[in-house]
Design an enzyme around this catalytic site. Sequence first.
Site, mmCIF file in Angstrom:
data_model
loop_
_atom_site.group_PDB
_atom_site.id
_atom_site.type_symbol
_atom_site.label_atom_id
_atom_site.label_comp_id
_atom_site.label_asym_id
_atom_site.label_seq_id
_atom_site.Cartn_x
_atom_site.Cartn_y
_atom_site.Cartn_z
ATOM 1 N N HIS A 58 31.115 40.346 38.309
ATOM 2 C CA HIS A 58 32.264 39.718 38.986
ATOM 3 C C HIS A 58 32.911 40.709 39.960
ATOM 4 O O HIS A 58 33.259 40.365 41.082
ATOM 5 C CB HIS A 58 33.346 39.300 37.975
ATOM 6 C CG HIS A 58 32.929 38.204 37.035
ATOM 7 N ND1 HIS A 58 32.148 37.144 37.429
ATOM 8 C CD2 HIS A 58 33.198 37.995 35.727
ATOM 9 C CE1 HIS A 58 31.952 36.343 36.410
ATOM 10 N NE2 HIS A 58 32.569 36.840 35.353
ATOM 11 N N THR A 90 31.034 40.919 33.600
ATOM 12 C CA THR A 90 32.302 41.376 34.190
ATOM 13 C C THR A 90 32.042 42.338 35.363
ATOM 14 O O THR A 90 32.700 42.255 36.400
ATOM 15 C CB THR A 90 33.152 42.089 33.116
ATOM 16 O OG1 THR A 90 33.302 41.189 32.027
ATOM 17 C CG2 THR A 90 34.517 42.481 33.626
HETATM 18 ZN ZN LIG Z 1 30.938 43.598 28.831
#
Ligand SMILES: [Zn+2]
Length: 343
Positions: free
Chosen positions: A43, A40
């Site tokens: 990203h 994440t």
């Molecule tokens: Zn994580």
Amino acid sequence: MKAIVKECAGIGAVLKDVEMPVLCEGEVLIKIKAAAICGTDQHIYVWNNWAQNNNINLPTILGHECSAEVVELGPGVKNLKVGDYVACDTHIPCGECYQCRNGEQHICQNLKLFGVHTNGCFAEYAKIPAVCAVKIPESIHPNIGAVLEPLGTSVRANVEIQSSGKNIAVIGCGPIGLMAVSAARAFGAANIYAVDINDYRLGIAKELGATEVINSTQCNSAEKMCELTNGVGVDAFIDASGNTFAILDGFKALRKGGKVALIGLPSRPLEIDLGSQVVFKEATIIGIHGRRMFETWTVMSNLLDKGLLNIDPVITHVLKLEDFEKGFDISQQGIGGKVILVP
Ligand SMILES: [Zn+2]
Ligand SMILES: NC(=O)c1ccc[n+]([C@@H]2O[C@H](COP(=O)([O-])OP(=O)(O)OC[C@H]3O[C@@H](n4cnc5c(N)ncnc54)[C@H](O)[C@@H]3O)[C@@H](O)[C@H]2O)c1
Ligand SMILES: [Zn+2]
């Protein structure tokens, strides 16, 4: 304090001095001991489509996986005290919706994510709602404490498929899949078939206790797993690849009456023959979004505290916070396991 800040759209982030967080009702100030880079963060760091479409306000401090010490309590906090050793759950529940009032606050309807919708933990200090700061045993090293959040996803998948005594497959051996292999070992799975396309990661899976590692670029993984289970198929599989072809192969390898735990997030819809792969198989499929608050935390703390769960080999790099660019490069290339940043 020092923090890694994503200032604007485009690739990258900067290390800079920022103001200390100011606590609101129900929040605690934590001093970060160790933090881990997750997909994440990647990203947001590269500012891809996912990041652009997830209500992220810039500038923001990156990071959500960490171990820390509580150093200050905001108004109304009763469950923690200064000096407590904690790890953080990323899921910030609203406490009021149907799910929150019915024991499923990890899938709250108004869920916010620490380090995604709030400032995160790639910093010397962070603030977090007290409900998300989970006390953990001192026996857990801070670097391990920093990866309890992703570990919890993998532990929970094993709880859901009841891997004890079973022949299970773990598809995808990135950090999440590798920790699922460790958890399966801890839960006493009989056989653990680890599948990936990357031999380096399969090597770590072997070290963590996979009984067989299968590189799906070199053979038909579904046929291989059926062969290994004398034509029966696996009792269950955990997908931690997010690859639609790999998931379909998992279903082909699944025995009748088998269980499936889906963790991976495919980037496109998956087309499946529900009749043969689910209905006539009587397959049970469960989606896993993070950890149950707080059963999963209790199970994982107990296992780690008693030395029954080993995830040391998953941590392949420990860097200083200021070396974050190197850390993001390693994560991006998919060559390592977990990369830890220490403020
Ligand atoms: Zn994580
Ligand atoms: N549901 C949740 O709560 C949750 C939490 C964290 C991560 N995730 C998702 O879980 C997945 C795993 O996370 P990660 O951090 O370990 O990611 P990762 O990208 O590091 O790992 C994915 C692994 O899958 C392997 N893979 C790719 N194609 C494959 C194929 N065809 N067959 C077998 N293996 C293949 C890759 O080589 C890699 O090792 C990601 O999709 C991530 O978005 C979900
Ligand atoms: Zn809620």
